[in-house]
Design a protein around this motif. Structure first.
Motif, mmCIF file in Angstrom:
data_model
loop_
_atom_site.group_PDB
_atom_site.id
_atom_site.type_symbol
_atom_site.label_atom_id
_atom_site.label_comp_id
_atom_site.label_asym_id
_atom_site.label_seq_id
_atom_site.Cartn_x
_atom_site.Cartn_y
_atom_site.Cartn_z
ATOM 1 N N HIS A 76 -8.226 9.326 -5.807
ATOM 2 C CA HIS A 76 -7.521 8.534 -6.799
ATOM 3 C C HIS A 76 -7.860 9.141 -8.157
ATOM 4 O O HIS A 76 -8.797 9.932 -8.259
ATOM 5 C CB HIS A 76 -7.966 7.071 -6.769
ATOM 6 C CG HIS A 76 -7.617 6.351 -5.490
ATOM 7 N ND1 HIS A 76 -8.142 5.146 -5.150
ATOM 8 C CD2 HIS A 76 -6.781 6.694 -4.475
ATOM 9 C CE1 HIS A 76 -7.653 4.759 -3.971
ATOM 10 N NE2 HIS A 76 -6.833 5.689 -3.538
ATOM 11 N N HIS A 126 -4.444 1.065 -9.492
ATOM 12 C CA HIS A 126 -5.031 2.335 -9.946
ATOM 13 C C HIS A 126 -3.973 3.425 -9.810
ATOM 14 O O HIS A 126 -2.894 3.185 -9.271
ATOM 15 C CB HIS A 126 -6.271 2.699 -9.119
ATOM 16 C CG HIS A 126 -6.013 2.762 -7.643
ATOM 17 N ND1 HIS A 126 -5.325 3.796 -7.051
ATOM 18 C CD2 HIS A 126 -6.331 1.909 -6.637
ATOM 19 C CE1 HIS A 126 -5.250 3.577 -5.748
ATOM 20 N NE2 HIS A 126 -5.842 2.437 -5.463
ATOM 21 N N LYS A 151 0.829 -1.201 0.000
ATOM 22 C CA LYS A 151 0.000 0.000 0.000
ATOM 23 C C LYS A 151 0.874 1.267 0.000
ATOM 24 O O LYS A 151 0.364 2.380 -0.097
ATOM 25 C CB LYS A 151 -0.856 -0.054 1.281
ATOM 26 C CG LYS A 151 -2.033 0.866 1.339
ATOM 27 C CD LYS A 151 -3.265 0.281 0.666
ATOM 28 C CE LYS A 151 -4.387 1.303 0.598
ATOM 29 N NZ LYS A 151 -5.185 1.201 -0.601
ATOM 30 N N ASP A 185 0.547 4.212 -2.598
ATOM 31 C CA ASP A 185 -0.742 4.907 -2.450
ATOM 32 C C ASP A 185 -0.703 5.824 -1.230
ATOM 33 O O ASP A 185 -1.107 6.991 -1.303
ATOM 34 C CB ASP A 185 -1.849 3.862 -2.305
ATOM 35 C CG ASP A 185 -3.227 4.487 -2.138
ATOM 36 O OD1 ASP A 185 -3.718 5.058 -3.130
ATOM 37 O OD2 ASP A 185 -3.798 4.419 -1.033
ATOM 38 N N HIS A 241 -1.041 9.945 -1.021
ATOM 39 C CA HIS A 241 -2.047 10.647 -0.228
ATOM 40 C C HIS A 241 -1.441 11.748 0.650
ATOM 41 O O HIS A 241 -2.174 12.614 1.128
ATOM 42 C CB HIS A 241 -2.861 9.661 0.622
ATOM 43 C CG HIS A 241 -3.850 8.871 -0.188
ATOM 44 N ND1 HIS A 241 -4.798 9.481 -0.982
ATOM 45 C CD2 HIS A 241 -4.027 7.538 -0.349
ATOM 46 C CE1 HIS A 241 -5.512 8.534 -1.594
ATOM 47 N NE2 HIS A 241 -5.057 7.359 -1.231
ATOM 48 N N THR A 252 -2.890 7.076 -8.145
ATOM 49 C CA THR A 252 -3.173 7.988 -7.033
ATOM 50 C C THR A 252 -2.321 9.234 -7.235
ATOM 51 O O THR A 252 -1.091 9.158 -7.145
ATOM 52 C CB THR A 252 -2.844 7.347 -5.666
ATOM 53 O OG1 THR A 252 -3.475 6.072 -5.582
ATOM 54 C CG2 THR A 252 -3.338 8.223 -4.523
#
Ligand SMILES: [Zn+2]
Length: 419
Positions: free
Chosen positions: A345, A335, A291, A294, A298, A337
């Motif tokens: 996203h 995906h 993760k 991502d 963020h 981000t």
């Protein structure tokens, strides 16, 4: 033949001036990814549709070969990932404590009440409604100010909208039946709206909140809800694709997706350990999931995401010695981000590479969003499992009828004729 899928969550990104107009992946020094890329068939994968951003749960649902029309709702996936056993007569909602002001409705001062202790949550939830119009309402604390709400009843539906507006500076939204006029959805929406208002009435003058206000903290006077979901019967992964599976990762959400599809999941917070375990695992399809890209995105700091990719690349060294006769290696993302802007996203496609016996190596030298556009593959997330079955020589010739239902793999589940 075994498949190892290395999945960098949220890897795809946009270009930034501070990175010399490159993406974090393009700007990162990633010698292992680049070495692998030189012996790979590469290309671009659109997770769903061009421009449509996905969450990890829906992106993985597609990658594992399932249709989004069969998606059970993220609330059910999250509940499952957090240890709830799904029941037929229950609907699950992700929820969290929030702070509101009565102002032409419930104005959200903060969607996530900060500094809320488990003890405060325990005392507050003792006072929230436990039953409305015959629907039993359960609460399970997850982490921080988050929890799972369970609605239990005969005539309930998960086809309802969110009360969480998802963006700051908004009001709590009235829950409505979602894309249906079904009476169960109308009923469930009404129950949830009553729950929200009655919860506010029970909490806004609660001693815990009075104490918090005295200390200069925000009161936890509301519970907002989203992502209603429920149990659904789908063919499990091994039945759908004819192969065993193991997912190595740290995310409870991914654990929920894996459990929902009957895949094995092993908690593995260390990416490097995950790579080593994947190489040793006696399993047809092993995914190592991280993760970290991502989460880095963020923070809205593209330089940090670049550094995270450099750190993760270091852990890929054991993959350089993979025996391509025995193992297919796939490296990609679920995906994009973006490390800047307001989107959670974004809907850009992601790079992908396949290293294995007989793949059509295409001369791409570096693993990046734009370099891989020079590769030969154009695919969608839902194409991943057919491609894995194809590259590992398991794909069934289209149209063969080896049973009462179409299968995609050799040998299909066959019902042998007895003499
Ligand atoms: Zn994310």
């Amino acid at each position: 033949m075994k498949t190892i899928l290395v999945l960098f969550d949220g890897l795809g990104d946009r270009v930034y001036p501070e990175l010399g107009n490159k993406t974090p992946l393009e700007a990162a020094h990633t010698p292992h990814l680049d070495t692998l890329c030189k012996k790979a068939e590469t290309g671009i994968m659109t997770p769903y549709r061009q421009g449509v951003p996905l969450g990890t749960e829906t992106a993985h649902f597609l990658l594992y070969g399932y249709d989004l029309s069969d998606f059970p709702g993220r609330g059910a996936i999250e509940a499952l990932g957090e240890g709830v056993t799904l029941q037929e007569d229950e609907v699950y909602l992700r929820c969290c404590f929030a702070t509101v002001e009565e102002n032409q409705g419930f104005y959200l001062v903060d969607r996530y009440t900060p500094e809320l202790t488990p003890e405060e949550i325990k005392r507050l939830t003792e006072n929230i409604p436990k039953e409305i119009e015959g629907v039993k309402i359960g609460w399970k604390h997850s982490f921080d100010m988050h929890g799972i709400i369970t609605l239990k009843g005969e005539h309930i539906s998960s086809a309802i909208s969110d009360s969480d507006p998802h963006y700051a500076g908004e009001h709590v939204i009235c829950v409505e039946p979602f894309e249906t006029e079904d009476t169960r959805a109308i009923f469930t929406a009404r129950v949830v709206n009553r729950f929200l208002v009655e919860t506010y009435n029970a909490l806004h003058e609660h001693p815990v909140n009075k104490g918090r206000v005295k200390q200069g903290k925000l009161p936890a006077n509301f519970i907002i809800t989203k992502w209603a979901g429920r149990k659904k019967a789908l063919p499990p992964f091994h039945e759908k694709h004819g192969i065993s599976s193991l997912v190595l990762g740290a995310s409870d959400l991914l654990r929920g997706v894996a459990m929902f599809l009957g895949m094995n999941f092993e908690k593995c917070p260390d990416f490097g350990q995950g790579i080593k375990k994947a190489l040793k695992a006696d399993c047809d399809f092993v995914q190592v999931h991280t993760k970290e890209p991502d989460e880095a995105a963020h923070t809205k700091n593209p330089v940090y995401k670049k550094e995270v990719m450099e750190k993760l690349d270091n852990e890929l060294a054991p993959l350089l010695d993979i025996n391509e006769e025995e193992t297919l290696l796939v490296i990609t993302a679920d995906h994009s981000t973006p490390s800047c802007g307001t989107l959670v996203h974004s809907g850009e496609p992601v790079p992908i590479m396949f290293v294995g016996k007989g793949v059509r190596v295409d001369g791409v030298q570096t693993f990046g969003e734009r370099s891989c556009t020079k590769g030969s593959i154009r695919m969608e997330g839902r194409d991943l499992m057919p491609m894995v079955l194809n590259f590992t020589d398991r794909a069934l010739l289209y149209g063969l009828r080896t049973g009462s239902r179409r299968t995609s793999y050799v040998p299909g589940k066959t019902n042998i004729l007895k003499p």
